[in-house]
Design a protein around this motif. Structure first.
Motif, PDB file in Angstrom:
ATOM      1  N   GLU A  66       0.882   4.264  -2.699  1.00 32.95           N
ATOM      2  CA  GLU A  66       0.711   5.669  -2.305  1.00 32.95           C
ATOM      3  C   GLU A  66       1.864   6.524  -2.838  1.00 32.95           C
ATOM      4  OE1 GLU A  66      -1.808   5.208   1.853  1.00 32.95           O
ATOM      5  OE2 GLU A  66       0.379   5.158   1.908  1.00 32.95           O
ATOM      6  N   TYR A  67       3.070   6.001  -2.767  1.00 34.60           N
ATOM      7  CA  TYR A  67       4.225   6.749  -3.275  1.00 34.60           C
ATOM      8  C   TYR A  67       4.104   6.959  -4.789  1.00 34.60           C
ATOM      9  CZ  TYR A  67       9.038   8.049  -4.334  1.00 34.60           C
ATOM     10  OH  TYR A  67      10.147   8.715  -4.779  1.00 34.60           O
ATOM     11  N   THR A  77      -9.316   1.612  -9.202  1.00 30.82           N
ATOM     12  CA  THR A  77      -8.705   2.127  -7.988  1.00 30.82           C
ATOM     13  C   THR A  77      -7.898   1.008  -7.328  1.00 30.82           C
ATOM     14  OG1 THR A  77     -10.515   1.488  -6.493  1.00 30.82           O
ATOM     15  CG2 THR A  77     -10.716   3.634  -7.633  1.00 30.82           C
ATOM     16  N   ILE A  78      -7.269   1.347  -6.211  1.00 35.23           N
ATOM     17  CA  ILE A  78      -6.514   0.333  -5.481  1.00 35.23           C
ATOM     18  C   ILE A  78      -7.418  -0.795  -5.003  1.00 35.23           C
ATOM     19  CG2 ILE A  78      -4.654   1.885  -4.800  1.00 35.23           C
ATOM     20  CD1 ILE A  78      -6.011   2.160  -2.061  1.00 35.23           C
ATOM     21  N   GLU A 107       1.433   6.933  -6.533  1.00 32.05           N
ATOM     22  CA  GLU A 107       0.300   7.842  -6.799  1.00 32.05           C
ATOM     23  C   GLU A 107       0.757   9.288  -6.746  1.00 32.05           C
ATOM     24  OE1 GLU A 107      -4.091   8.675  -7.073  1.00 32.05           O
ATOM     25  OE2 GLU A 107      -2.764   7.029  -7.628  1.00 32.05           O
ATOM     26  N   THR A 108       1.652   9.592  -5.821  1.00 31.90           N
ATOM     27  CA  THR A 108       2.182  10.949  -5.722  1.00 31.90           C
ATOM     28  C   THR A 108       3.075  11.278  -6.918  1.00 31.90           C
ATOM     29  OG1 THR A 108       2.127  10.856  -3.305  1.00 31.90           O
ATOM     30  CG2 THR A 108       3.539  12.528  -4.282  1.00 31.90           C
ATOM     31  N   LEU A 113      -6.432   6.662  -5.991  1.00 33.39           N
ATOM     32  CA  LEU A 113      -6.732   6.712  -4.564  1.00 33.39           C
ATOM     33  C   LEU A 113      -7.797   7.754  -4.244  1.00 33.39           C
ATOM     34  CD1 LEU A 113      -3.735   5.388  -4.588  1.00 33.39           C
ATOM     35  CD2 LEU A 113      -3.697   6.101  -2.204  1.00 33.39           C
ATOM     36  N   ARG A 170     -10.484   4.270  -0.144  1.00 32.17           N
ATOM     37  CA  ARG A 170      -9.704   3.641   0.919  1.00 32.17           C
ATOM     38  C   ARG A 170     -10.577   2.722   1.773  1.00 32.17           C
ATOM     39  NH1 ARG A 170      -4.614   5.766   1.980  1.00 32.17           N
ATOM     40  NH2 ARG A 170      -4.012   7.528   0.651  1.00 32.17           N
ATOM     41  N   GLU A 209     -11.111  -0.471  -0.285  1.00 35.14           N
ATOM     42  CA  GLU A 209      -9.896  -1.287  -0.343  1.00 35.14           C
ATOM     43  C   GLU A 209      -9.616  -1.939   1.000  1.00 35.14           C
ATOM     44  OE1 GLU A 209      -5.818  -2.624  -0.276  1.00 35.14           O
ATOM     45  OE2 GLU A 209      -6.639  -1.044   1.013  1.00 35.14           O
ATOM     46  N   GLN A 252     -11.588   9.863  -1.785  1.00 38.26           N
ATOM     47  CA  GLN A 252     -10.485   9.169  -1.119  1.00 38.26           C
ATOM     48  C   GLN A 252     -11.004   8.283   0.005  1.00 38.26           C
ATOM     49  OE1 GLN A 252      -7.764  12.242   0.081  1.00 38.26           O
ATOM     50  NE2 GLN A 252      -7.181  12.735  -2.022  1.00 38.26           N
ATOM     51  N   LEU A 271       0.829  -1.202   0.000  1.00 33.39           N
ATOM     52  CA  LEU A 271       0.000   0.000   0.000  1.00 33.39           C
ATOM     53  C   LEU A 271       0.865   1.253   0.000  1.00 33.39           C
ATOM     54  CD1 LEU A 271      -2.734   1.371   0.070  1.00 33.39           C
ATOM     55  CD2 LEU A 271      -2.745   1.112   2.564  1.00 33.39           C
ATOM     56  N   THR A 272       1.953   1.227   0.749  1.00 32.41           N
ATOM     57  CA  THR A 272       2.850   2.381   0.791  1.00 32.41           C
ATOM     58  C   THR A 272       3.493   2.612  -0.571  1.00 32.41           C
ATOM     59  OG1 THR A 272       3.313   1.837   3.096  1.00 32.41           O
ATOM     60  CG2 THR A 272       4.753   3.435   2.052  1.00 32.41           C
TER      61      THR A 272
END
Length: 204
Positions: free
Chosen positions: A72-73, A158-159, A75-76, A84, A95, A98, A91, A68-69
């Motif tokens: 997220e990274y 999405t995730i 996605e940025t 996300l 989230r 998920e 969001q 997940l991290t």
């Protein structure tokens, strides 16, 4: 950056699906063959002392080791298409979906499989298999009532979609029949979303 994965592993699979949906074509992907114990090598342990995949290695020799991290990274770094959620409400919806899938379906399938026919040789655990097997249908029934035809939530991937497909593919890997045919809405989603990623987890 470099993404290290063993594609059949469910946590690695969800990141692979995420990267494909993002269209991140310039991200090198390296297979770490856990069947050969490559995750236990000194070179890999320097990237992740726990010896698990996936791992995202950055150019400054920083390593991100949770699925997940990693998402997220990325996605940025690659905000389009958003996976996300675009605003606070979206969001929360993504989230929440998920998280529910991971806790109630994805992890239960992983536990059942490792307790019955573990592809990495874990010993059978009938008690765990029965407990999680009894709980799984309720979670699938709830999801069947809300899932979209193409995506779990909203009008794009999405995730939540990545996590759900990763759980299902792990079951398919060992031919574990959890009764997917009994959930028609999930079946429609699965047919549509899995078609987008046919062959994505090939090792060759």
């Amino acid at each position: 950056m470099e993404l290290l994965v063993f594609p059949p592993a469910p946590n690695a699979a969800k990141v692979i699906y995420f990267v494909r949906e993002k269209g991140i074509d310039d991200l090198p992907i390296t297979v770490v063959d856990v069947r050969q114990g490559e995750q236990n090598s000194d070179a890999f342990k320097r990237r992740n002392p726990r010896g698990t995949v996936p791992v995202l290695s950055l150019d400054d020799d920083t390593h991100i080791t949770e699925s997940l991290t990693i998402m997220e990274y990325l996605e940025t770094c690659y905000p389009s298409p958003p996976m996300l959620g675009q605003d606070a409400l979206e969001q929360a919806q993504v989230r929440g979906a998920e998280r529910a899938i991971e806790m109630n379906i994805f992890l239960r399938l992983v536990r059942i499989i490792h307790a019955t026919c573990s592809p990495i040789g874990l010993p059978p655990n009938p008690g765990v298999a029965q407990l999680e097997g009894n709980r799984l249908p309720g979670a699938l029934t709830q999801l069947d009532a809300t899932i979209g035809e193409d995506f779990v939530v909203g009008g794009r991937a999405t995730i939540a979609d990545c996590t759900l497909l990763a759980g299902f593919q792990f079951a398919e890997l060992v031919d574990y029949d959890f009764g997917l045919r009994d959930y028609p809405a999930i079946c429609r989603w699965h047919a549509n979303f899995s078609a987008r990623h046919r062959g994505a987890l090939a090792l060759g």
